[in-house]
Write a protein that holds these residues in place. Structure first.
Motif, PDB file in Angstrom:
ATOM      1  N   VAL C  76       0.855  -1.182   0.000  1.00  0.00           N
ATOM      2  CA  VAL C  76       0.000   0.000   0.000  1.00  0.00           C
ATOM      3  C   VAL C  76       0.888   1.229   0.000  1.00  0.00           C
ATOM      4  O   VAL C  76       1.898   1.267   0.709  1.00  0.00           O
ATOM      5  CB  VAL C  76      -0.916   0.000   1.245  1.00  0.00           C
ATOM      6  CG1 VAL C  76      -1.741   1.276   1.322  1.00  0.00           C
ATOM      7  CG2 VAL C  76      -1.826  -1.221   1.244  1.00  0.00           C
ATOM      8  N   CYS C  77       0.522   2.203  -0.787  1.00  0.00           N
ATOM      9  CA  CYS C  77       1.287   3.445  -0.886  1.00  0.00           C
ATOM     10  C   CYS C  77       1.514   4.033   0.502  1.00  0.00           C
ATOM     11  O   CYS C  77       0.627   4.028   1.344  1.00  0.00           O
ATOM     12  CB  CYS C  77       0.532   4.437  -1.764  1.00  0.00           C
ATOM     13  SG  CYS C  77       1.291   6.069  -1.809  1.00  0.00           S
ATOM     14  N   THR C  78       2.726   4.555   0.716  1.00  0.00           N
ATOM     15  CA  THR C  78       3.070   5.074   2.041  1.00  0.00           C
ATOM     16  C   THR C  78       2.949   6.587   2.132  1.00  0.00           C
ATOM     17  O   THR C  78       3.433   7.182   3.074  1.00  0.00           O
ATOM     18  CB  THR C  78       4.525   4.720   2.396  1.00  0.00           C
ATOM     19  OG1 THR C  78       5.361   5.192   1.332  1.00  0.00           O
ATOM     20  CG2 THR C  78       4.697   3.243   2.558  1.00  0.00           C
ATOM     21  N   HIS C  79       2.323   7.214   1.132  1.00  0.00           N
ATOM     22  CA  HIS C  79       2.400   8.673   1.143  1.00  0.00           C
ATOM     23  C   HIS C  79       1.167   9.416   1.587  1.00  0.00           C
ATOM     24  O   HIS C  79       1.225  10.619   1.791  1.00  0.00           O
ATOM     25  CB  HIS C  79       2.894   9.183  -0.203  1.00  0.00           C
ATOM     26  CG  HIS C  79       4.336   8.858  -0.437  1.00  0.00           C
ATOM     27  ND1 HIS C  79       5.329   9.269   0.415  1.00  0.00           N
ATOM     28  CD2 HIS C  79       4.956   8.138  -1.392  1.00  0.00           C
ATOM     29  CE1 HIS C  79       6.500   8.826  -0.015  1.00  0.00           C
ATOM     30  NE2 HIS C  79       6.298   8.132  -1.112  1.00  0.00           N
ATOM     31  N   CYS C  80       0.029   8.778   1.670  1.00  0.00           N
ATOM     32  CA  CYS C  80      -1.074   9.491   2.318  1.00  0.00           C
ATOM     33  C   CYS C  80      -2.142   8.515   2.751  1.00  0.00           C
ATOM     34  O   CYS C  80      -2.085   7.319   2.472  1.00  0.00           O
ATOM     35  CB  CYS C  80      -1.629  10.627   1.444  1.00  0.00           C
ATOM     36  SG  CYS C  80      -2.983  10.172   0.347  1.00  0.00           S
ATOM     37  N   SER C  81      -3.129   9.048   3.397  1.00  0.00           N
ATOM     38  CA  SER C  81      -4.110   8.203   4.063  1.00  0.00           C
ATOM     39  C   SER C  81      -5.160   7.624   3.140  1.00  0.00           C
ATOM     40  O   SER C  81      -6.068   6.949   3.590  1.00  0.00           O
ATOM     41  CB  SER C  81      -4.804   9.033   5.129  1.00  0.00           C
ATOM     42  OG  SER C  81      -5.547  10.058   4.486  1.00  0.00           O
ATOM     43  N   GLY C  83      -4.687   5.353   0.941  1.00  0.00           N
ATOM     44  CA  GLY C  83      -4.469   3.914   1.053  1.00  0.00           C
ATOM     45  C   GLY C  83      -4.545   3.176  -0.264  1.00  0.00           C
ATOM     46  O   GLY C  83      -5.196   2.130  -0.374  1.00  0.00           O
ATOM     47  N   CYS C  84      -3.872   3.696  -1.276  1.00  0.00           N
ATOM     48  CA  CYS C  84      -3.934   3.061  -2.586  1.00  0.00           C
ATOM     49  C   CYS C  84      -3.076   1.806  -2.617  1.00  0.00           C
ATOM     50  O   CYS C  84      -1.912   1.827  -2.229  1.00  0.00           O
ATOM     51  CB  CYS C  84      -3.438   4.047  -3.641  1.00  0.00           C
ATOM     52  SG  CYS C  84      -4.399   5.561  -3.681  1.00  0.00           S
ATOM     53  N   ALA C  85      -3.658   0.743  -3.125  1.00  0.00           N
ATOM     54  CA  ALA C  85      -2.926  -0.520  -3.199  1.00  0.00           C
ATOM     55  C   ALA C  85      -1.980  -0.512  -4.389  1.00  0.00           C
ATOM     56  O   ALA C  85      -2.239   0.137  -5.402  1.00  0.00           O
ATOM     57  CB  ALA C  85      -3.907  -1.672  -3.307  1.00  0.00           C
ATOM     58  N   ALA C 110      -5.634   3.557  -9.482  1.00  0.00           N
ATOM     59  CA  ALA C 110      -5.203   4.946  -9.672  1.00  0.00           C
ATOM     60  C   ALA C 110      -4.132   5.361  -8.656  1.00  0.00           C
ATOM     61  O   ALA C 110      -4.090   4.859  -7.545  1.00  0.00           O
ATOM     62  CB  ALA C 110      -6.408   5.871  -9.540  1.00  0.00           C
ATOM     63  N   HIS C 111      -3.285   6.288  -9.104  1.00  0.00           N
ATOM     64  CA  HIS C 111      -2.258   6.848  -8.225  1.00  0.00           C
ATOM     65  C   HIS C 111      -1.987   8.296  -8.575  1.00  0.00           C
ATOM     66  O   HIS C 111      -2.080   8.681  -9.735  1.00  0.00           O
ATOM     67  CB  HIS C 111      -0.928   6.113  -8.395  1.00  0.00           C
ATOM     68  CG  HIS C 111      -0.936   4.736  -7.824  1.00  0.00           C
ATOM     69  ND1 HIS C 111      -1.135   4.498  -6.503  1.00  0.00           N
ATOM     70  CD2 HIS C 111      -0.786   3.535  -8.412  1.00  0.00           C
ATOM     71  CE1 HIS C 111      -1.102   3.197  -6.289  1.00  0.00           C
ATOM     72  NE2 HIS C 111      -0.895   2.578  -7.431  1.00  0.00           N
ATOM     73  N   CYS C 112      -1.604   9.056  -7.571  1.00  0.00           N
ATOM     74  CA  CYS C 112      -1.083  10.387  -7.860  1.00  0.00           C
ATOM     75  C   CYS C 112       0.424  10.267  -8.079  1.00  0.00           C
ATOM     76  O   CYS C 112       0.967   9.167  -8.079  1.00  0.00           O
ATOM     77  CB  CYS C 112      -1.373  11.326  -6.689  1.00  0.00           C
ATOM     78  SG  CYS C 112      -0.410  10.951  -5.223  1.00  0.00           S
ATOM     79  N   ALA C 113       1.087  11.399  -8.222  1.00  0.00           N
ATOM     80  CA  ALA C 113       2.521  11.377  -8.541  1.00  0.00           C
ATOM     81  C   ALA C 113       3.318  10.570  -7.524  1.00  0.00           C
ATOM     82  O   ALA C 113       4.234   9.838  -7.889  1.00  0.00           O
ATOM     83  CB  ALA C 113       3.058  12.803  -8.604  1.00  0.00           C
ATOM     84  N   LYS C 114       2.961  10.687  -6.259  1.00  0.00           N
ATOM     85  CA  LYS C 114       3.765  10.009  -5.242  1.00  0.00           C
ATOM     86  C   LYS C 114       3.572   8.501  -5.313  1.00  0.00           C
ATOM     87  O   LYS C 114       4.532   7.738  -5.287  1.00  0.00           O
ATOM     88  CB  LYS C 114       3.381  10.526  -3.848  1.00  0.00           C
ATOM     89  CG  LYS C 114       3.640  12.005  -3.672  1.00  0.00           C
ATOM     90  CD  LYS C 114       3.236  12.512  -2.299  1.00  0.00           C
ATOM     91  CE  LYS C 114       1.753  12.415  -1.988  1.00  0.00           C
ATOM     92  NZ  LYS C 114       0.831  12.958  -2.973  1.00  0.00           N
ATOM     93  N   GLY C 115       2.332   8.097  -5.432  1.00  0.00           N
ATOM     94  CA  GLY C 115       2.070   6.664  -5.470  1.00  0.00           C
ATOM     95  C   GLY C 115       2.610   6.021  -6.732  1.00  0.00           C
ATOM     96  O   GLY C 115       3.066   4.872  -6.713  1.00  0.00           O
ATOM     97  N   ALA C 116       2.557   6.764  -7.822  1.00  0.00           N
ATOM     98  CA  ALA C 116       3.027   6.201  -9.093  1.00  0.00           C
ATOM     99  C   ALA C 116       4.533   6.082  -9.126  1.00  0.00           C
ATOM    100  O   ALA C 116       5.085   5.523 -10.063  1.00  0.00           O
ATOM    101  CB  ALA C 116       2.531   7.056 -10.260  1.00  0.00           C
TER     102      ALA C 116
HETATM  103  S1  SF4 Z   1      -1.151   7.193  -4.502  1.00  0.00           S
HETATM  104 FE1  SF4 Z   1      -1.426   9.311  -3.885  1.00  0.00          FE
HETATM  105  S2  SF4 Z   1      -3.521   9.332  -3.183  1.00  0.00           S
HETATM  106 FE2  SF4 Z   1      -2.942   7.207  -3.222  1.00  0.00          FE
HETATM  107  S3  SF4 Z   1      -2.193   6.795  -1.176  1.00  0.00           S
HETATM  108 FE3  SF4 Z   1      -0.448   7.341  -2.400  1.00  0.00          FE
HETATM  109  S4  SF4 Z   1      -0.200   9.516  -2.032  1.00  0.00           S
HETATM  110 FE4  SF4 Z   1      -2.253   9.004  -1.410  1.00  0.00          FE
END
Ligand code: SF4
Ligand SMILES: Nc1nc2c(c(=O)[nH]1)N[C@H]1C(S)=C(S)[C@@H](COP(=O)(O)OP(=O)(O)OC[C@H]3O[C@@H](n4cnc5c(=O)[nH]c(N)nc54)[C@H](O)[C@@H]3O)O[C@H]1N2
Ligand SMILES: Nc1nc2c(c(=O)[nH]1)N[C@H]1C(S)=C(S)[C@@H](COP(=O)(O)OP(=O)(O)OC[C@H]3O[C@@H](n4cnc5c(=O)[nH]c(N)nc54)[C@H](O)[C@@H]3O)O[C@H]1N2
Ligand code: HEM
Ligand code: HEM
Ligand code: SF4
Ligand code: SF4
Ligand code: SF4
Ligand code: SF4
Ligand SMILES: [Mo]
Lengths: 200, 211, 965, 339
Positions: C76-81, C83-85, C110-116
């Motif tokens: 799971v992405c570690t950058h915000c709450s 919780g994107c898998a 889906a992901h934002c810049a950090k998750g991607a």
């Molecule tokens: S991908 Fe972006 S929106 Fe999703 S958990 Fe990570 S930081 Fe948050």
């Protein structure tokens, strides 16, 4: 056969750059080259701000292809415009011609030393054998060969960016427009969106 | 661990290597050892006192190697073990990105821990080799691939040497040595890098031959 | 035209190229003679041949380096709450690819810049590689064992000399649930409550405000549930940048006709997607919300039945609201009445309507009151406890929810049990340790029950006059275990505090922001320990919507780094309480021979003790099963349809009641009376007694959850109540033994909960009213008070702040004194300074600014300034400017001239560090450890100011002046 | 389409059609109906604005040209692949044919009288060096430039892609490195020759008689006749500077020039270059096969008195009158080669 296209929905794109880093991730694109960019118009102007994510549009009558002095572009069966880095001489003509600023170069040195042109491959690699190491090194991943779609579109945070068979994605988009309350009839064609360079 | 034990374990392969191959193995071992840690005074002394290379003046690569070897020995005689240790730390450690990153992944892709490492691990597994317990460095470290070469030479497996060199050294060792040699903090290691580069050049040539 | 080359023609052209490049096959000569001619075969290599191998060895046949197959690890992405898998593709231990998880109901791939870009964590180029210490002003590497020994000895000496409270331990919302929990336990066993984590400076005011209103201080619904909303009101949240993937659900709702309103001092990217935007003055949320509530009451749009049955004290809110006439509201907020009316009408006429808030509301001296206003708005509209309604509080870090729930909080043991003797006894039982032993670890029973110093104030804990403090000594040792320094306000004072410490320890994969600040003012006494990231360990993580997800280990810890729980255990051993620390927890030996507490076992211990908030049902097995069957969950309802998890909600969102065997499905929306309690339903919690000032606090007739046996308000369940109701005999004998003398929160058998819920459809915590009036808070009815630093002296006079507090979280805390002193600060500092997030970076930013894929996108620290304000100062876009604050700090940043902010406000992102008031800190970084992008930290310039309940720092409303550099 | 693609599409569809499964939520028909009339639902207007090219920003800082869609590229392409290739190609070809025909009809311009064997100094070593370095650079630039422009039409069919790509790399690099050298040489060269290329009254005669090219008549001139002066001013000075400056703009990117600047530069460069090349054919023709004795001057520095008299009578007289035809003793004044 599918005709691969991108479509970015400005009503959804939130300028999160997910697509941009997804591309970096998938294709190990070096610092300084952005195969995909997100552009915002009227930044901060109330009610007017819109963003769009843009990469190579894999134009049907591709200007880059038309001007390349060594003719190193080719089109795959899926309608993806690719090029051969071995042949590319880094002259920059594709960059002059492309409406979207898709072609980019690793350097911008004196005496026109630019290195080999790099651009979005629709995650379809290059002329080397599918999935080979050489292909990966030069062009990044070949997702199409693996039966996947471009990572930028797959990962788009809001599904604003659609990538895939042109007909399917415009159908998805049309449905969305209808759902928003538009009729769908005024759906833009590639011409409206991208001008002559990109008609399909 | 006693140095010789570990080698004995590993050289179970047919017979002892020919003397010239023993020398090759030795050089690989030396480069590996010096890259992996700073040498103690003893090793440094031994290096300074080792025999010179007697190269045929008609062979450019060999002459270059002999010169570089001399250069390395010279620096080894001039520098104290402490100074070399400081230099080693300055070049290869840091709380973050060290000055020099002698890894295949970095040279080839710009990043640590990338695909070249994954490929390398495939081949290591096939060769029945693994990272030593307690060693935190990824296997695509220059020292590590050199040790593999040393082992393969000691095994006497020419084909494996050729294949391994072509796949895991050839593509990156030269630029890696160049970077190290050019680093302003490097003196001992610049000399080592020059030597290594000359050695690899010769190796590339030697490995071009059939068995 | 070219086509795909066959490999053959490729080879041919390669040969051609080689030939041209002057390469080619070696000349004929045989190998041996070639080597001989080169001078080999003379024993020249002997010096090397005798050296030992240090890198590779012959592998045991069993575990060779890799089998070459690509494994997929789900994490799971570690950058915000959100919780994107993520699916991580791993080959031979190398993280070679990242794939979207389309099946995740939360992010649908889906992901934002950090998750991607999380795969970059696998490179770890700017990571700390080995333990380091500052010695004579230089960074030197030390061995792990040495580091633990030296640090341990110093801490023990400090403990001996000044008492355990002279240490302060900042944990992390980046830790997994298990690590957070263990950290909480670890610090307590060291003997102090001086521990905290990000939530303090993030949503502490929300947690306090909301929990005190209706029971739990968490997001009531979920990102997914917002699809059902017909109106969405964002205030002080910039979800498009801070929670980008949430927009997937929100835009979907919008496309279905939901109206979206954004109120914010900035026209944010979220505002760009809204139907309406309202610009308010920073810090004026309360007047705005009163304006809205007044409008609702005036028009009779309130939900009268709901208020009558389920809310306490709404009259007082109404009264206060009526004071806020349109002119007053406009004067305080800058928002004209028409816009207030628009908000009120949209929210009232498009029900269910929901609200979203975030840092724009929490980070104020009156944050606790602002967040309660939001609850009040939703209570007025009857929006809480229904699908599409609720208060959607978007949390911060990936596991800030979990760390708040069961992690290192200075005022509570895991599960919000508090610090009373009873709470200690409960947890001692769970931990299997003796209460008296535990007490012995602390300076005294008093200190054991006294909330510790918060992360926002540790600097004062170091430098404050000891006499004025509520603990025996100042802080001498500070441990940063997963938090950055540039996220806390008053950076200038922090430098002084760092100087005054005896010991500073940083346990972090990217500790260099702290390292550089420390090295600027110190020569010795700083240690950096390399922690593994969450991709190098495994465990559960709680997203904003209370869903738990299980992360698999993607790669082995890089370099010398170790997972946090392994490091904790090593210290526990050094401190001598290792046995008590892991009494119920298995230990595994890791590859390097260190003992690693078993993560599953830790979660099982959490399950056994955390009844209050229902962290009891999420066993590791249930969580893992869900992660394998993501596709069975419906993204609109979060419910599994078919498959082995049939009927469960995704992530078993807490409260997931009872023990795992009860098979509670989790609670997708809190307080939802339309569902049965065994189906995720509920009602407001009875937490504040049964009556107040003669008015019943229990809910009205008919307001119980669906199918409840008690269809009226009732208090929480104890053994006594169970007996009274005649339900006691439904417990098994074993349960009876355990439950005797206990209540639902302390009954370790879970019997009370089982009987109450399963057999009788009731909530174990009772059924009460939400409190619109929180009588135990300084402002029971929320009141507007101006920030300490305001540009409006007239409003300061009208709405003055609180009185100073002598001993508040162990420290004297100033309000009036500061505000009065700075009443006219606006003369010299006429711009309101606020701060917040950029989508590309996270938190203090050391991690994300070290990621080249992200760093490339934002290369300069900047200040957003309105064209008018810029023109007045002769500033044009991209100019370098000085931003100066009343603390005397000034930071040099780039001007970004934009209409986004109004002419009286400026905005700065807070993710930068590495420059200090114009100075480049590069020289203080351990060589090569600086992140790719460096810039001024906004917190170098932020001012004093703390929430009157929780010590939240004021980082959203202060003042500054800007001049061209 | 295989499974994975299907999955992706499913996710996209889900994202836009999630709510469809949720038919229980009554559509907000009334409001969205109103909305339809007033709001934008698709990208049409956005794209229009983008094509207008105003108020755009990109988070990423690198490209100097921060615009999303540039229509100029299309214009550029049309120019390059259209008129420049087409007319340029034909101009070159026609000039070549014309010269061949001219040669066939008119033949070489021979000296009418027998050479005297006495030589007059016409070009100093410095002048010749300058001329030939310009000429060599020019030829290389021309050939390499033409390779880039016409190679894929003319050369690829002969040698194939791979080989051509090698040729093209070499061409491009030669072109890019020799360009600046050409620029330096041509500036020096022009400075050296400018004095003798200024207007002189006798040039009017040359114009009237069209240089006598057709009539065969000798028109007197000073050191250079009006034909040569035209070549000097139009070719060397104007076109030389034009291709040089535009070439430098393209050759040294990253000095603030935008893509649009480079497109314009390219169009001017390529058009200028083709015109330049076309004219140069004539010059080269005259300087080689077209006229007896002409090349000798540039080769050796000396011309026969007969040649001088017949082609540059005034200059001849002046040179004769002022100084003997001795080595090193070169006359001063307007007729003299540069110092
Ligand atoms: S991908 Fe972006 S929106 Fe999703 S958990 Fe990570 S930081 Fe948050
Ligand atoms: N990209 C990214 N995403 C993140 C994080 C990150 O660092 N980077 N961090 C995560 C964390 S820890 C958190 S807590 C969340 C925070 O998420 P958000 O709170 O949404 O983010 P912020 O940008 O801090 O603040 C939100 C808005 O509050 C506005 N604001 C300022 N003052 C006021 C005021 O007085 N009233 C009102 N109503 N609004 C005001 C600001 O203009 C800003 O637009 O984001 C999480 N997500
Ligand atoms: N001016 C201003 N200041 C603010 C805010 C604001 O809006 N304006 N927002 C505030 C808010 S809401 C928050 S939450 C804070 C956030 O601020 P911080 O939490 O201080 O910022 P991060 O950089 O996220 O810090 C997390 C640290 O944990 C480390 N880390 C990551 N994973 C692990 C792990 O597994 N183990 C260990 N040990 N360490 C790990 C990271 O490297 C990083 O150093 O900032 C606050 N500060
Ligand atoms: C200062 C001198 C010159 C410079 C710096 C220069 C530079 C350039 C550059 C940068 C290009 C773009 C192609 C590439 O990058 O590879 C180009 C193209 C070209 N140049 Fe030049 N050039 C110079 C002189 C000339 C001259 C003297 C000629 C002809 C006589 C010429 C003919 C051409 C042609 C025909 C093209 C190709 C146009 C096309 O393919 O569309 N150039 N030149
Ligand atoms: C490769 C082919 C060329 C040949 C064979 C050639 C030959 C000649 C000859 C024979 C002359 C002497 C004419 C006289 O004595 O009056 C001459 C003069 C001259 N040439 Fe060339 N030339 C060539 C290329 C060029 C080029 C490429 C340029 C300029 C770009 C050039 C510019 C001049 C100039 C400026 C003069 C002097 C005439 C004047 O200034 O008007 N030549 N050339
Ligand atoms: S012209 Fe540009 S967008 Fe079109 S195919 Fe070529 S590179 Fe892609
Ligand atoms: S840069 Fe490469 S690909 Fe682009 S036009 Fe030139 S040769 Fe073709
Ligand atoms: S399709 Fe692939 S190469 Fe193209 S922008 Fe998207 S991720 Fe990058
Ligand atoms: S990921 Fe999607 S929403 Fe984000 S910038 Fe790219 S296209 Fe826009
Ligand atoms: Mo946060």
């Amino acid at each position: 056969m599918a005709r691969m296209k991108f479509l970015c929905d400005a009503e959804r794109c939130i300028e999160c750059n997910g697509c941009v880093t997804a591309c970096k991730n998938e294709n190990d694109v070096p610092w300084g080259i952005q195969r995909r960019r997100v552009v915002t118009i009227n930044d901060g102007v109330e009610g007017e701000e819109k963003s769009l994510s843009v990469a190579c549009m894999h134009c049907s009558d591709a200007p880059c292809m038309a001007v390349c002095p060594v003719d190193c572009f080719y089109r795959t069966e899926d309608g993806v415009v690719l090029h051969d880095k071995d042949a590319c001489i880094g002259c920059g003509y594709c960059f002059y011609a492309c409406p979207f600023g898709a072609p980019q170069f690793p350097q911008e040195g004196a005496f026109g030393q630019r290195g080999k042109m790099d651009k979005c491959t629709f995650c379809a690699g290059g002329p080397e054998p599918d999935g080979s190491e050489a292909e990966y090194k030069k062009y990044g991943g070949n997702r199409l060969a693996e039966g996947k779609l471009p990572l930028c579109a797959e990962m788009c945070s809001t599904k604003a960016l659609l990538g895939g068979d042109g007909q399917t994605i415009s159908e998805i988009f049309r449905e969305r427009v209808v759902r928003r309350g538009g009729s769908g009839a005024e759906l833009i064609g590639w011409d409206t969106a991208y001008g002559k360079g990109g008609q399909s | 661990m006693n140095a010789l034990d570990s080698i004995d374990d590993l050289t179970a392969a047919p017979g002892a290597p020919a003397p010239e191959d023993a020398d090759r193995a030795g050089f690989y071992g030396l480069i590996a050892y010096l890259m992996a840690q700073a040498p103690d005074a003893g090793t440094l002394g031994a290096l300074g006192a080792a025999p010179a290379l007697d190269a045929d003046p008609g062979l450019d690569e060999a002459v270059a190697l002999a010169t570089a070897w001399q250069g390395l020995q010279q620096v080894a005689r001039e520098m104290s073990a402490d100074a070399v240790a400081l230099e080693w730390a300055a070049l290869f450690t840091g709380t973050g990105r060290p000055e020099v990153l002698p890894y295949a992944s970095v040279v080839l892709t710009g990043f640590l821990m990338e695909k070249p490492l994954a490929e390398l691990r495939d081949d290591l597994a096939a060769l029945g080799l693994a990272r030593q317990a307690g060693n935190g460095e990824p296997e695509d470290h220059l020292a590590s691939v050199c040790e593999v070469m040393r082992l393969l030479i000691e095994r006497g497996d020419w084909d494996a040497q050729q294949r391994f060199y072509r796949r895991h050294l050839q593509p990156w060792v030269a630029p890696c040595c160049r970077t190290l040699s050019a680093n302003p903090l490097a003196r001992f290691y610049a000399a080592l890098a020059d030597f290594a580069q000359a050695f690899f050049m010769l190796e590339a040539r030697a490995l071009g031959y059939e068995q | 035209m070219l086509v795909k080359k066959s490999s053959k023609s490729n080879a041919a052209s390669t040969a051609l190229r080689d030939a041209l490049a002057g390469g080619g096959a070696p000349r004929r000569l045989d190998r041996r003679s070639f080597l001989k001619r080169s001078g080999f075969a003379a024993g020249v290599g002997a010096v090397g041949a005798s050296l030992p191998l240090t890198m590779v060895r012959q592998a045991d046949a069993a575990k060779a380096a890799g089998d070459g197959a690509v494994e997929v690890k789900r994490t799971v992405c570690t950058h915000c709450s959100v919780g994107c898998a993520i699916d991580a593709e791993v080959k031979n231990g190398v993280w070679v690819g990242q794939e979207p998880v389309f099946d995740s109901p939360i992010n649908l791939g889906a992901h934002c810049a950090k998750g991607a870009s999380v795969r970059e964590h696998g490179h770890g180029e700017h990571r700390l590689r080995t333990p380091m210490k500052l010695s004579g002003g230089k960074w030197v590497a030390v061995k792990w064992e040495e580091a633990i020994d030296e640090i341990g000895d110093k801490l023990l000496a400090i403990r001996e000399k000044y008492g355990p409270d002279a240490t302060h331990w900042i944990g992390s919302s980046k830790h997994s649930n298990e690590q957070s929990y263990l950290f909480c336990k670890f610090v307590r066993m060291f003997g102090t409550n001086n521990t905290d984590h990000q939530a303090r400076i993030c949503h502490s005011t929300t947690v306090a405000g909301v929990a005190n209103t209706w029971g739990y201080g968490a997001m009531t619904n979920s990102y997914n549930d917002m699809q059902h909303a017909k109106a969405i009101f964002f205030i002080g949240s910039n979800a498009a940048e801070a929670h980008p993937v949430s927009m997937l659900h929100i835009l979907h709702a919008k496309e279905g006709g939901a109206k979206v309103i954004v109120a914010d001092p900035r026209y944010t990217r979220t505002a760009a997607k809204a139907d309406h935007y309202v610009r308010l003055r920073s810090g004026s949320d309360i007047p705005l919300l009163y304006g809205v509530i007044r409008t609702i009451f005036e028009n009779g749009w309130e939900d009268k039945k709901y208020i009558a049955d389920r809310v306490y004290g709404m009259d007082q809110i109404r009264e206060e609201a009526m004071q806020w006439t349109p002119d007053k509201v406009e004067d305080a907020t800058g928002v004209p009445d028409a816009q207030i009316r628009l908000i009120a009408e949209t929210m009232a006429k498009n029900r269910p309507s929901t609200v979203v808030w975030c840092m724009g509301q929490t980070q104020h001296t009156i944050g606790n009151a602002i967040t309660r206003m939001m609850c009040d708005l939703q209570l007025v509209l009857g929006n809480v406890g229904i699908m599409g309604g609720g208060t959607n509080i978007f949390r911060g870090h990936d596991n800030v929810q979990g760390a708040t729930d069961i992690g290192p909080n200075p005022n509570s043991l895991p599960g919000y049990y508090g610090l009373a003797a009873g709470s200690w006894k409960h947890w001692c039982r769970v931990w299997g340790v003796d209460y008296d032993w535990m007490k012995g670890r602390f300076a005294s029973e008093e200190m054991m029950q006294k909330p510790g110093i918060t992360v926002s104030r540790w600097i004062d804990g170091v430098t404050e006059n000891t006499e004025l403090m509520d603990q025996p000594a100042n802080i001498k040792a500070q441990i940063f275990w997963g938090m950055a320094p540039n996220s806390q306000s008053r950076g200038k004072d922090m430098l002084e505090a760092m100087k005054a410490l005896e010991l500073l320890v940083v346990v972090d994969p990217y500790p260099s922001a702290t390292a550089s600040m420390a090295a600027k003012v110190r020569q010795d006494g700083v240690y950096l320990l390399p922690a593994a990231t969450q991709f190098e360990t495994y465990g559960s993580v709680t997203a904003s919507n209370r869903s738990l997800q299980w992360r698999e280990k993607v790669i082995e810890p890089l370099f010398e780094s170790k997972p946090d729980h392994t490091i904790m255990y090593a210290f526990a051993k050094k401190f001598g309480f290792a046995d008590q620390f892991c009494k119920n927890i298995k230990l595994n030996k890791d590859a390097k021979g260190w003992m690693e507490p078993d993560v599953e076992d830790i979660l099982r211990e959490v399950n056994r003790g955390t009844w209050t908030i229902g962290y009891s049902g999420q066993s590791p097995e249930r969580l893992k099963l869900q992660m394998q069957h993501l596709s069975t969950f419906n993204p609109a309802t979060l419910r599994a349809e078919g498959g082995p998890c049939d009927g469960e909600y995704f992530g078993l969102p807490w409260p997931c009641w009872g023990n795992p065997e009860l098979k509670h499905p989790g609670s997708p929306n809190l307080y939802d009376t339309t569902r049965h309690v065994m189906d995720g339903g509920g009602n407001f919690r009875a937490r504040f007694g049964v009556e107040h000032d003669g008015v019943s606090l229990l809910a009205g007739e008919g307001s119980s959850s669906k199918g409840a046996d008690l269809n009226f308000g009732y208090p929480e369940f104890t053994d006594v109540l169970l007996k009274k109701l005649g339900w006691w005999d439904e417990l098994t004998d074993a349960e009876k033994t355990e439950a005797e003398g206990k209540n639902w929160k302390t009954d370790l058998s879970g019997g009370i909960i089982r009987v109450v819920m399963k057999n009788h459809g009731c909530m174990p915590y009772g059924n009460a009213r939400a409190r619109a009036v929180v009588w135990n808070f300084p402002d029971p009815v929320p009141k507007h008070r101006e920030p300490l630093f305001s540009t409006r002296p007239d409003l300061v006079d009208k709405y003055p702040t609180h009185d100073d507090k002598a001993k508040f979280w162990r420290l004297p805390t100033l309000y009036k004194t500061v505000q009065e002193k700075y009443r006219d600060v606006g003369k010299d500092f006429p711009l309101i300074m606020t701060s917040g997030r950029l989508v590309e970076y996270e938190g203090g930013g050391e991690e994300t600014r070290s990621n080249p894929w992200l760093a490339e996108l934002q290369q300069d620290m900047f200040v957003e300034i309105n064209p008018r304000a810029a023109a007045d100062r002769g500033i044009v876009d991209k100019d370098w400017v000085w931003v100066s604050s009343p603390t005397g700090a000034q930071i040099k940043v780039r001007a970004l001239v934009t209409e986004r902010v109004g002419a009286d406000t400026v905005f700065l992102p807070f993710h930068f560090s590495g420059r200090w008031m114009g100075e480049d800190m590069l020289k203080y970084y351990p060589k090569g450890a600086a992140p790719i992008v460096r810039g001024e930290a906004v917190n170098t310039a932020t001012t004093y100011g703390y929430d009157v309940v929780t010590m939240m720092q004021e980082t959203k409303s202060t003042v500054c002046q800007i001049a061209k550099a | 389409m295989n499974g994975r693609i299907f999955m992706t599409l499913r996710a996209m569809l889900l994202a836009c059609a999630l709510g469809l499964g949720l038919a229980t939520v009554p559509a907000l028909a009334e409001q969205s109906g109103q909305a339809a009339a007033t709001e934008r639902h698709n990208n049409v207007e956005v794209f229009r604005e983008i094509r207008r090219g105003e108020n755009q920003s990109i988070t990423f800082q690198a490209p100097a040209d921060r615009r999303l869609i540039q229509s100029e590229g299309e214009t550029w392409r049309q120019w390059r692949n259209g008129p420049i290739t087409f007319y340029g190609g034909w101009a070159l070809a026609l000039m070549f044919v014309a010269l061949v025909l001219f040669y066939a009809i008119r033949g070489k311009i021979k000296l009418e009288e027998a050479p005297t064997g006495r030589k007059i100094a016409r070009f100093s070593l410095v002048e010749r060096t300058a001329h030939w370095s310009v000429a060599i650079c020019f030829v290389i630039l021309g050939l390499t430039g033409l390779t880039l422009l016409f190679g894929k039409h003319l050369v690829v069919p002969l040698i194939g892609y791979s080989a051509f790509s090698w040729l093209a790399v070499i061409a491009k690099n030669l072109h890019n490195f020799i360009g600046p050298l050409f620029f330096v040489s041509i500036v020096l060269f022009a400075l050296m020759f400018v004095r003798d290329n200024v207007w002189q009254p006798i040039d009017a005669l040359w114009i009237r008689k069209a240089g006598g090219l057709l009539s065969g008549e000798h028109v007197p001139s000073w050191r250079f006749n009006f034909g040569e002066k035209t070549w000097f001013w139009l070719g060397v000075v104007f076109l030389g500077l034009l291709v040089s400056i535009t070439g430098l703009v393209m050759d040294f990117p990253g000095n603030g020039q935008t893509r649009q600047n480079m497109q314009l530069a390219h169009i001017l460069h390529a058009s200028g270059a083709l015109l330049f090349l076309t004219l140069s054919l004539a010059h080269i023709y005259i300087g080689t096969v077209g006229m007896e004795g002409a090349l000798e001057g540039m080769k050796t520095g000396y011309v026969d008195e007969t040649w001088a008299k017949e082609h540059h009578e005034y200059w001849y007289r002046e040179a004769k009158g002022k100084a003997p035809s001795a080595q090193g003793g070169i006359a001063q004044g307007s007729a003299s080669p540069a110092r």
